[in-house]
Design a protein around this motif. Structure first.
Motif, mmCIF file in Angstrom:
data_model
loop_
_atom_site.group_PDB
_atom_site.id
_atom_site.type_symbol
_atom_site.label_atom_id
_atom_site.label_comp_id
_atom_site.label_asym_id
_atom_site.label_seq_id
_atom_site.Cartn_x
_atom_site.Cartn_y
_atom_site.Cartn_z
ATOM 1 N N SER A 19 0.833 -1.210 0.000
ATOM 2 C CA SER A 19 0.000 0.000 0.000
ATOM 3 C C SER A 19 0.865 1.256 0.000
ATOM 4 N N TRP A 20 2.020 1.198 0.708
ATOM 5 C CA TRP A 20 2.938 2.340 0.670
ATOM 6 C C TRP A 20 3.585 2.489 -0.706
ATOM 7 N N PHE A 21 3.992 1.372 -1.278
ATOM 8 C CA PHE A 21 4.612 1.410 -2.603
ATOM 9 C C PHE A 21 3.637 1.966 -3.639
ATOM 10 N N GLY A 22 2.368 1.622 -3.510
ATOM 11 C CA GLY A 22 1.378 2.127 -4.449
ATOM 12 C C GLY A 22 1.018 3.579 -4.223
ATOM 13 N N SER A 23 1.029 4.032 -2.963
ATOM 14 C CA SER A 23 0.500 5.364 -2.652
ATOM 15 C C SER A 23 1.548 6.453 -2.539
ATOM 16 N N VAL A 24 2.824 6.084 -2.303
ATOM 17 C CA VAL A 24 3.837 7.113 -2.078
ATOM 18 C C VAL A 24 4.051 7.959 -3.330
ATOM 19 N N PHE A 25 3.721 7.414 -4.495
ATOM 20 C CA PHE A 25 3.790 8.202 -5.731
ATOM 21 C C PHE A 25 2.949 9.465 -5.619
ATOM 22 N N THR A 26 1.779 9.337 -5.008
ATOM 23 C CA THR A 26 0.875 10.491 -4.916
ATOM 24 C C THR A 26 1.410 11.544 -3.959
ATOM 25 N N LEU A 27 2.161 11.129 -2.923
ATOM 26 C CA LEU A 27 2.801 12.113 -2.056
ATOM 27 C C LEU A 27 3.862 12.888 -2.830
ATOM 28 N N GLY A 28 4.635 12.170 -3.631
ATOM 29 C CA GLY A 28 5.612 12.853 -4.481
ATOM 30 C C GLY A 28 4.944 13.800 -5.454
ATOM 31 N N ALA A 29 3.818 13.374 -6.026
ATOM 32 C CA ALA A 29 3.086 14.225 -6.967
ATOM 33 C C ALA A 29 2.553 15.481 -6.280
ATOM 34 N N ALA A 30 2.096 15.331 -5.037
ATOM 35 C CA ALA A 30 1.628 16.495 -4.281
ATOM 36 C C ALA A 30 2.769 17.479 -4.050
ATOM 37 N N ALA A 31 3.957 16.960 -3.713
ATOM 38 C CA ALA A 31 5.123 17.822 -3.538
ATOM 39 C C ALA A 31 5.503 18.493 -4.856
ATOM 40 N N GLY A 32 5.376 17.752 -5.959
ATOM 41 C CA GLY A 32 5.644 18.344 -7.271
ATOM 42 C C GLY A 32 4.675 19.455 -7.600
ATOM 43 N N CYS A 57 -3.938 23.298 -7.381
ATOM 44 C CA CYS A 57 -4.880 22.283 -7.860
ATOM 45 C C CYS A 57 -4.234 20.901 -7.870
ATOM 46 N N VAL A 58 -3.002 20.836 -8.354
ATOM 47 C CA VAL A 58 -2.301 19.555 -8.391
ATOM 48 C C VAL A 58 -2.013 19.064 -6.976
ATOM 49 N N LEU A 59 -1.658 19.974 -6.063
ATOM 50 C CA LEU A 59 -1.400 19.602 -4.675
ATOM 51 C C LEU A 59 -2.647 18.978 -4.043
ATOM 52 N N VAL A 60 -3.792 19.648 -4.196
ATOM 53 C CA VAL A 60 -5.050 19.122 -3.642
ATOM 54 C C VAL A 60 -5.393 17.784 -4.274
ATOM 55 N N SER A 61 -5.214 17.692 -5.583
ATOM 56 C CA SER A 61 -5.549 16.471 -6.307
ATOM 57 C C SER A 61 -4.752 15.282 -5.789
ATOM 58 N N TRP A 62 -3.450 15.450 -5.626
ATOM 59 C CA TRP A 62 -2.615 14.313 -5.272
ATOM 60 C C TRP A 62 -2.617 14.009 -3.791
ATOM 61 N N LEU A 63 -2.903 14.990 -2.947
ATOM 62 C CA LEU A 63 -3.127 14.668 -1.543
ATOM 63 C C LEU A 63 -4.386 13.811 -1.392
ATOM 64 N N THR A 64 -5.416 14.161 -2.153
ATOM 65 C CA THR A 64 -6.633 13.341 -2.158
ATOM 66 C C THR A 64 -6.331 11.947 -2.683
ATOM 67 N N ALA A 65 -5.550 11.883 -3.767
ATOM 68 C CA ALA A 65 -5.186 10.591 -4.338
ATOM 69 C C ALA A 65 -4.386 9.750 -3.342
ATOM 70 N N PHE A 66 -3.506 10.397 -2.564
ATOM 71 C CA PHE A 66 -2.727 9.650 -1.577
ATOM 72 C C PHE A 66 -3.628 9.022 -0.524
#
Length: 501
Positions: free
Chosen positions: A82-95, A431-440
């Motif tokens: 679950s971490w391997f699948g979701s940590v991408f979205t944390l990186g995307a939020a930081a991006g 917008c991208v930050l909100v999107s990827w925090l939600t995705a995480f």
């Protein structure tokens, strides 16, 4: 005044030619030249979305492989998966957070090029991983690159595209992301997981090479006082024999009126916060439909349901359907309009999620975890049961089709269209930050919710969100088809709803 700038594509500007309309041959020649230039710049930019789509679904074939790995350092438990699948979205939020600064500091083009550094490093770490920390760090870096490009590429494309083809070009970021995902699914049938990471390096290098020859956004250059360079960029992006001065002056006037940064007092003005709020809510609802956890855990979802075909084949089929659906959206967005496609999209996703939830609740179960129904079982269960096992594949195909026809590409396009120029760089990153925090949150909790309550619960939740999206589209989303960015901004300033309808 001379002929309209986009005469080859239709009456996209309210101007009147003083000379006779060009012949069909002349129109075709001008249109082809214009399309070559704009399409080339767009293609160079959206290669970043290809890498983003590829990296997003990288875990789909990799998690099942690592869950059965004989290497104790790489064997994944459910929690680690679950971490391997979701940590991408944390990186995307930081991006996305970084894009709030880089979009206006470096400019759209250089920000996209900068994303190649974390992307290449992330793929290299995953390709050579000998422990979980390298997988997680590599996944985070590719997520950071994806979040940065997700905020910068739609803005760049919308600012270089003419109004008449902005809908079609605005769909290309999503189209390339889908193509990247499909490429991953297809390569996953042939390559081991390490070589999948190696293959991800190629598009990143090509993107940097091509973008180095492309112009920056004329609107960004004007906002930095580089007027001569902006005119050269606009001239390169438009037909060689066209008079670009009228469009240049229109953009220049709009940039001058918004040259200062937004103050807190102005941020409370409806013409400023309304488009930002609409874009934020669209990104929030887009993620709540369930697209990211479904894509990230697609093969695992098929593993845990009774399906007729092997899960790897099902994932590849779904990727192909997604690509076809985005192509349909790209060709119809400037014809049918944004809102119609959003309504159709949400309706299809609602039906698909509801069907998946009902199937998991009442349908057949696989014999053992992580296995498909065998031919012997199908023959014993009868023809009706064997046909029933097609439901997860068909429902997922329809869900992906619905998303790719509307809420996938149009959400990105509208974000870049309706955000005020003065706040576009910061707001797109937000917008991208909100999107990827939600995705995480969704991606991290998906496997845990499935373990605690079963698979049908998240699908019923996603179906309910699709109904909310229908209401939101009808009440809040404006139609922007065929309007220039300056006209759209004028609509929010004047608050005349009829302007866009």
């Amino acid at each position: 005044m001379q002929e309209p700038l986009l005469g080859a594509e239709g009456l996209d500007y309210d101007t009147f030619p003083e000379k006779p309309p060009p012949s069909p041959g002349e129109r075709a020649r001008v249109g082809a030249l214009q399309n070559k230039r704009v399409f080339l710049a767009t293609f160079a930019a959206v290669l970043g979305n290809f890498s983003f789509g590829y990296a997003l679904v990288y875990t789909s074939p990799v998690i099942p492989a690592l869950e059965h790995s004989s290497d104790p350092d790489l064997h994944l438990t459910k929690t680690q998966a679950s971490w391997f699948g979701s940590v991408f979205t944390l990186g995307a939020a930081a991006g996305g957070l970084s894009a709030m600064v880089l979009n206006d500091l470096l400019g759209r083009k250089l920000s996209i090029m900068f994303s190649a550094i974390p992307s290449a490093a992330g793929y290299a770490l995953m390709a050579g991983a000998h422990g979980l920390w390298m997988l997680l760090l590599g996944r985070t870096l590719t997520g950071f690159a994806g979040g940065l490009t997700a905020a910068c590429i739609p803005v760049y494309v919308s600012e270089i595209a003419p109004a008449g083809v902005r809908g079609a070009l605005g769909a290309t970021p999503q189209l390339m992301a889908v193509f990247g995902s499909l490429s991953l699914y297809a390569l996953g049938l042939l390559l081991p997981w390490r070589w999948l990471a190696v293959a991800g390096e190629g598009p990143v290098l090509v993107m940097v090479l091509l973008l180095s020859f492309m112009p920056n956004s004329p609107r960004f250059l004007l906002s930095r006082g580089r007027d001569e360079e902006a005119l050269q960029a606009l001239t390169w992006l438009r037909p060689a024999d066209a008079d670009v001065h009228w469009e240049f002056e229109q953009i220049q006037d709009n940039v001058r009126r918004q040259s200062s940064r937004v103050s807190w007092a102005e941020a409370r003005d409806p013409h400023m916060y309304r488009p930002v709020l609409i874009a934020l809510l669209m990104r929030f609802l887009q993620q709540l439909t369930g697209i990211t956890p479904i894509l990230v855990y697609l093969q695992s979802i098929f593993d845990s349901t009774a399906v007729l075909l092997p899960p790897k084949d099902d994932a590849a089929i779904v990727g192909a359907v997604r690509l076809l659906s985005v192509l349909i959206a790209a060709f119809t967005m400037d014809l049918a309009g944004r809102k119609v496609l959003l309504f159709v999209s949400a309706t299809i996703m609602f039906a698909a999620n509801l069907t998946l939830g009902l199937y998991v609740q009442f349908g057949p179960r696989p014999l053992t975890p992580n296995s498909t129904v065998s031919l012997e079982t199908l023959s014993l269960a009868g023809t009706a049961t064997s046909y029933l096992t097609l439901v997860p594949l068909l429902a997922t195909m329809f869900f992906i089709m619905g998303y790719a026809m509307g809420w996938g590409p149009i959400t990105w396009l509208l974000m870049s269209e309706i955000l005020p120029l003065r706040a576009r760089g910061v707001a797109s990153g937000l917008c991208v930050l909100v999107s990827w925090l939600t995705a995480f949150v969704l991606t991290k909790s998906f496997l845990l919710v499935v373990k605690a309550f079963s698979l049908q619960v998240p699908f019923f939740f996603f179906a309910a969100i699709c109904l909310v999206s229908l209401v939101f589209t009808g009440c809040c989303v404006p139609e922007t088809k065929g309007r220039s960015l300056e006209q759209i901004e004028s609509f929010f300033s004047s608050r005349r709803r009829s302007f866009l309808h």
